[in-house]
Design a protein around this motif. Structure first.
Motif, PDB file in Angstrom:
ATOM      1  N   VAL A   1      -6.910  52.623  59.566  1.00 33.03           N
ATOM      2  CA  VAL A   1      -8.384  52.300  59.863  1.00 33.03           C
ATOM      3  C   VAL A   1      -9.057  53.199  60.651  1.00 33.03           C
ATOM      4  CG1 VAL A   1      -9.471  50.586  61.174  1.00 33.03           C
ATOM      5  CG2 VAL A   1      -7.669  49.699  59.649  1.00 33.03           C
ATOM      6  N   ILE A   2      -8.366  53.736  61.827  1.00 31.20           N
ATOM      7  CA  ILE A   2      -8.971  54.826  62.517  1.00 31.20           C
ATOM      8  C   ILE A   2      -9.396  56.124  61.807  1.00 31.20           C
ATOM      9  CG2 ILE A   2      -8.786  56.496  64.431  1.00 31.20           C
ATOM     10  CD1 ILE A   2      -9.700  53.706  65.317  1.00 31.20           C
TER      11      ILE A   2
ATOM     12  N   VAL B   1     -10.212  56.191  58.424  1.00 27.96           N
ATOM     13  CA  VAL B   1     -11.285  56.032  57.799  1.00 27.96           C
ATOM     14  C   VAL B   1     -12.537  55.745  58.587  1.00 27.96           C
ATOM     15  CG1 VAL B   1     -12.620  53.882  56.427  1.00 27.96           C
ATOM     16  CG2 VAL B   1     -10.044  54.305  56.053  1.00 27.96           C
ATOM     17  N   PHE B   2     -12.560  55.536  60.008  1.00 24.24           N
ATOM     18  CA  PHE B   2     -13.443  55.517  60.738  1.00 24.24           C
ATOM     19  C   PHE B   2     -13.967  57.208  61.070  1.00 24.24           C
ATOM     20  CE2 PHE B   2     -13.181  50.906  61.111  1.00 24.24           C
ATOM     21  CZ  PHE B   2     -14.449  50.492  61.279  1.00 24.24           C
ATOM     22  N   LYS B   3     -12.856  57.880  61.252  1.00 17.33           N
ATOM     23  CA  LYS B   3     -13.154  59.430  61.629  1.00 17.33           C
ATOM     24  C   LYS B   3     -13.564  60.014  60.288  1.00 17.33           C
ATOM     25  CE  LYS B   3     -10.217  59.679  65.333  1.00 17.33           C
ATOM     26  NZ  LYS B   3      -9.208  60.747  66.200  1.00 17.33           N
ATOM     27  N   ILE B   4     -13.572  59.607  58.957  1.00 18.40           N
ATOM     28  CA  ILE B   4     -13.975  60.097  57.928  1.00 18.40           C
ATOM     29  C   ILE B   4     -15.253  59.984  57.977  1.00 18.40           C
ATOM     30  CG2 ILE B   4     -14.031  59.973  55.517  1.00 18.40           C
ATOM     31  CD1 ILE B   4     -10.918  59.739  55.522  1.00 18.40           C
ATOM     32  N   ASN B   5     -15.761  58.640  58.184  1.00 17.66           N
ATOM     33  CA  ASN B   5     -17.084  58.005  58.122  1.00 17.66           C
ATOM     34  C   ASN B   5     -17.880  58.867  59.224  1.00 17.66           C
ATOM     35  OD1 ASN B   5     -19.384  56.546  57.857  1.00 17.66           O
ATOM     36  ND2 ASN B   5     -18.972  55.366  59.550  1.00 17.66           N
ATOM     37  N   GLU B   6     -17.419  59.191  60.550  1.00 16.95           N
ATOM     38  CA  GLU B   6     -18.045  59.925  61.394  1.00 16.95           C
ATOM     39  C   GLU B   6     -18.280  61.470  60.912  1.00 16.95           C
ATOM     40  OE1 GLU B   6     -15.937  59.807  65.009  1.00 16.95           O
ATOM     41  OE2 GLU B   6     -16.213  57.911  65.247  1.00 16.95           O
TER      42      GLU B   6
ATOM     43  N   LEU C   1       4.771  49.525  61.445  1.00 18.18           N
ATOM     44  CA  LEU C   1       3.848  48.980  60.235  1.00 18.18           C
ATOM     45  C   LEU C   1       2.533  48.726  60.624  1.00 18.18           C
ATOM     46  CD1 LEU C   1       6.064  47.006  57.885  1.00 18.18           C
ATOM     47  CD2 LEU C   1       4.998  48.899  57.296  1.00 18.18           C
ATOM     48  N   VAL C   2       2.282  48.196  61.838  1.00 22.68           N
ATOM     49  CA  VAL C   2       1.107  48.084  62.464  1.00 22.68           C
ATOM     50  C   VAL C   2       0.375  49.170  62.919  1.00 22.68           C
ATOM     51  CG1 VAL C   2       0.035  46.822  64.656  1.00 22.68           C
ATOM     52  CG2 VAL C   2       1.626  45.773  63.360  1.00 22.68           C
ATOM     53  N   ARG C   3       1.291  49.980  63.479  1.00 22.70           N
ATOM     54  CA  ARG C   3       0.653  51.317  64.023  1.00 22.70           C
ATOM     55  C   ARG C   3       0.325  52.319  62.805  1.00 22.70           C
ATOM     56  NH1 ARG C   3      -0.212  54.423  68.993  1.00 22.70           N
ATOM     57  NH2 ARG C   3      -0.921  56.335  68.092  1.00 22.70           N
ATOM     58  N   LEU C   4       0.887  52.340  61.650  1.00 17.82           N
ATOM     59  CA  LEU C   4       0.300  52.892  60.452  1.00 17.82           C
ATOM     60  C   LEU C   4      -0.987  52.287  59.952  1.00 17.82           C
ATOM     61  CD1 LEU C   4       3.700  53.451  58.378  1.00 17.82           C
ATOM     62  CD2 LEU C   4       2.329  55.099  59.448  1.00 17.82           C
ATOM     63  N   TYR C   5      -0.978  51.082  59.664  1.00 16.53           N
ATOM     64  CA  TYR C   5      -2.108  50.248  59.449  1.00 16.53           C
ATOM     65  C   TYR C   5      -3.321  50.726  60.445  1.00 16.53           C
ATOM     66  CZ  TYR C   5      -5.496  46.850  58.428  1.00 16.53           C
ATOM     67  OH  TYR C   5      -6.762  45.996  58.118  1.00 16.53           O
TER      68      TYR C   5
ATOM     69  N   ILE D   1     -17.894  48.061  65.720  1.00 15.92           N
ATOM     70  CA  ILE D   1     -16.850  47.726  66.810  1.00 15.92           C
ATOM     71  C   ILE D   1     -15.219  48.053  66.676  1.00 15.92           C
ATOM     72  CG2 ILE D   1     -18.681  45.913  67.298  1.00 15.92           C
ATOM     73  CD1 ILE D   1     -16.849  43.796  66.214  1.00 15.92           C
ATOM     74  N   THR D   2     -14.896  48.129  65.367  1.00 13.67           N
ATOM     75  CA  THR D   2     -13.526  48.474  65.296  1.00 13.67           C
ATOM     76  C   THR D   2     -12.772  49.338  66.195  1.00 13.67           C
ATOM     77  OG1 THR D   2     -13.938  47.338  62.983  1.00 13.67           O
ATOM     78  CG2 THR D   2     -11.675  48.554  63.440  1.00 13.67           C
TER      79      THR D   2
END
Length: 126
Positions: free
Chosen positions: A80-81, A83-88, A72-76, A19-20
């Protein structure tokens, strides 16, 4: 955002649906609103201390601090995104590893020389 798909993913105890990636935009918007509210609170507090500090905060410190926090929020969130693209991508590679080439996991790699195969020299024994 699909309501049914989101709720189905939320109660997926096997974590097959993530869901992230679906809520990351909402998180970013909430962060922007929170940073803006925080900046207003800091400016009001600075004006309560003194007018000079309030003006400095209003014109320099609050915008600069807000910009840094937003970066900083955008970088974080981008991390996260990623990491999810690497997973895909890893899932696509894993799905294509056995099916697209027609080779099983124990088959030799493409281009590998197999002794005794047509067009290769015979294996030598000592």
């Amino acid at each position: 955002m699909e309501q049914e798909g989101f709720l189905k993913a939320l109660f997926d105890t096997r974590f097959t649906t993530l869901i992230t990636p679906k809520i990351i935009r909402v998180v970013y918007i909430v962060a922007m609103i929170g940073i803006a509210i925080g900046a207003v609170i800091v400016v009001v507090s600075a004006f309560n201390n003194s007018t000079g500090l309030g003006l400095l905060t209003l014109l320099v410190l609050a915008p600069l601090g807000s910009l840094l926090y937003l970066i900083l929020v955008r970088l974080y969130l981008e991390i996260v995104i990623v990491v999810f693209k690497i997973n895909e991508s890893a899932d696509l590679i894993a799905a294509g590893a056995g099916g697209a080439t027609g080779r099983g996991p124990d088959a030799p790699a493409a281009g590998a020389i197999t002794p005794g195969a047509p067009g290769t020299p015979p294996a030598t024994t000592s």
